[in-house]
Write an enzyme that holds these catalytic residues in place. Structure first.
Site, PDB file in Angstrom:
ATOM      1  N   ILE A  71       2.294  14.914   2.738  1.00 26.49           N
ATOM      2  CA  ILE A  71       1.022  14.238   2.455  1.00 26.49           C
ATOM      3  C   ILE A  71       0.990  13.787   1.001  1.00 26.49           C
ATOM      4  O   ILE A  71       1.212  14.580   0.080  1.00 26.49           O
ATOM      5  CB  ILE A  71      -0.166  15.176   2.751  1.00 26.49           C
ATOM      6  CG1 ILE A  71      -0.119  15.659   4.209  1.00 26.49           C
ATOM      7  CG2 ILE A  71      -1.493  14.495   2.428  1.00 26.49           C
ATOM      8  CD1 ILE A  71      -0.220  14.568   5.265  1.00 26.49           C
ATOM      9  N   LYS A  72       0.678  12.513   0.822  1.00 27.45           N
ATOM     10  CA  LYS A  72       0.645  11.947  -0.527  1.00 27.45           C
ATOM     11  C   LYS A  72      -0.763  12.070  -1.087  1.00 27.45           C
ATOM     12  O   LYS A  72      -1.744  11.597  -0.491  1.00 27.45           O
ATOM     13  CB  LYS A  72       1.046  10.472  -0.452  1.00 27.45           C
ATOM     14  CG  LYS A  72       2.062  10.063  -1.476  1.00 27.45           C
ATOM     15  CD  LYS A  72       2.523   8.658  -1.179  1.00 27.45           C
ATOM     16  CE  LYS A  72       3.345   8.121  -2.313  1.00 27.45           C
ATOM     17  NZ  LYS A  72       3.670   6.705  -2.109  1.00 27.45           N
TER      18      LYS A  72
END
Ligand code: G3P
Length: 273
Positions: A96-97
Site C-alpha cells: 500500500i502506497k
C-alpha cells in the site's frame, strides 16, 4: 538493482513482464488516471476492480503498489486495509502506497498522518511503500515507522532546482547527478543537489542504520538516471515503460548489428538450418 515498471497501463505492464526484466509494479492516482483515460478514449468500458486484478495477476510473484486517495490517517488506514483485503488474495503481491506527509496546507491533516498510517498498517502486517519522499529525513522516519519501501522522487527534485533557477527544461531532460552550477553557486534544496543525490542520501542513511526498508528510486525520466540510481545503490528503480525500452538503445549497438548482419556467410546460416 531491481527494476519495477511505474505504470498502471496493463498493456505496458504485460509487455515489460514479457521482456523478462520486470521485478514489480508501482502505480499512483496519476498513472491510474492516464491508463483509464487511454482506455476510455479507445471506447472501452472499464471495470476498475477487474482491471487491477489483471495487473496483479500479470505481476504475480512480484510486488505491486496500490495507492490510497484519502489524506487523514484514519482515511488512509481504512483505505489501505480495504485495498489489501480486496486485492492481496489475488496474487499475494500487494503493498500500500502512503504519502509520507499528506498535510498540504490543510490544517485538518497533521504532518504525521502519513507516518501514523504507515506504522499502523505495518503493525498489521501490511507492507507499505511510503511515497513522495523528498528528504533523507522523511525516508528515515518512514523506515522507523516500518515502511517496507520508501520512494524518493528524483526527477521532481531536479524540476524544483531548475525551476527555482529559472532554467527552461523538458520533463525527460537529463540533470547532472553531481549537481548544476548557476551563477557560481551549486543549485541545492536544503543540501540535496540532484534527484540522484536524494536517492544516494536515502540509501546511505537507511543502510548506515541497517533498516530492512528498500529504497525505490522513483520519478526517473531517462536511462542515464536509471544507471545513476543503480550506481548509488538504489535497491529498486521504478521506471516508466518508455525509459525501460530506451535503456537498450545505443547507436554503436545498431551500427554493430548492421555490420555483423552484412558479414554473415551462407555456410554459417546453412549450418543452423
Ligand atoms: O513513481 C513516481 C512517478 O510516477 C512520478 O513521476 O515523472 O511524474 O515525477 P514523475
Amino acid at each position: 538493482m531491481k527494476v519495477f515498471i511505474d505504470s498502471a497501463d496493463l498493456d505496458e505492464i504485460r509487455q515489460a513482464f514479457a521482456w523478462g526484466v520486470c521485478d514489480g509494479v508501482t502505480t499512483n492516482p496519476s498513472l491510474v488516471k492516464k491508463a483509464v483515460d487511454r482506455r476510455k478514449a479507445a471506447g472501452e468500458k472499464l471495470n476498475m476492480k477487474e482491471y487491477i486484478t489483471q495487473i496483479l495477476k500479470v505481476a504475480e510473484g512480484t510486488p505491486v503498489s496500490l495507492e490510497v486517495t484519502e489524506l487523514s490517517a484514519e482515511g488512509m488506514i481504512a483505505q489501505g486495509k480495504k485495498l489489501f483485503a480486496m486485492f492481496n488474495p489475488v496474487a499475494e503481491n500487494v503493498n500500500i502506497k502512503i504519502p509520507v506527509n499528506p498535510a498540504m496546507k490543510n490544517e485538518d491533516i497533521s504532518h504525521f498522518d502519513g507516518i501514523i498510517a504507515t506504522s499502523t498498517l505495518a503493525d498489521e502486517g501490511i507492507p507499505v511503500n511510503c511515497t513522495l519522499i523528498f528528504t533523507p529525513e522523511q525516508a528515515l522516519l518512514a523506515a522507523k515507522a516500518g515502511a517496507a519501501y520508501v520512494s524518493p522522487f528524483a526527477g521532481r527534485i531536479d524540476d524544483l532546482l531548475r525551476k527555482r533557477a529559472g532554467i527552461q527544461f523538458g520533463k525527460s531532460d537529463y540533470f547532472p547527478a553531481d549537481g548544476l552550477v548557476q551563477k557560481d553557486a551549486l543549485l541545492e534544496d536544503n543540501g540535496i543537489i540532484s534527484g540522484i543525490d536524494l536517492v544516494r542520501q536515502c540509501v546511505d542513511v537507511l543502510e548506515m542504520y541497517e533498516f530492512d526498508t528498500e529504497v525505490i528510486a522513483a520519478s526517473l525520466r531517462n536511462p542515464r538516471q536509471a544507471r545513476e540510481a543503480a550506481l548509488v545503490g538504489a535497491h529498486i528503480a521504478t521506471l516508466p515503460f518508455s525509459v525501460i525500452r530506451d535503456m537498450l538503445k545505443h547507436e554503436k549497438t545498431f551500427e554493430g548489428i548492421d555490420l555483423f548482419t552484412k558479414d554473415i556467410v551462407p555456410e554459417y546460416v546453412e549450418m543452423l538450418k
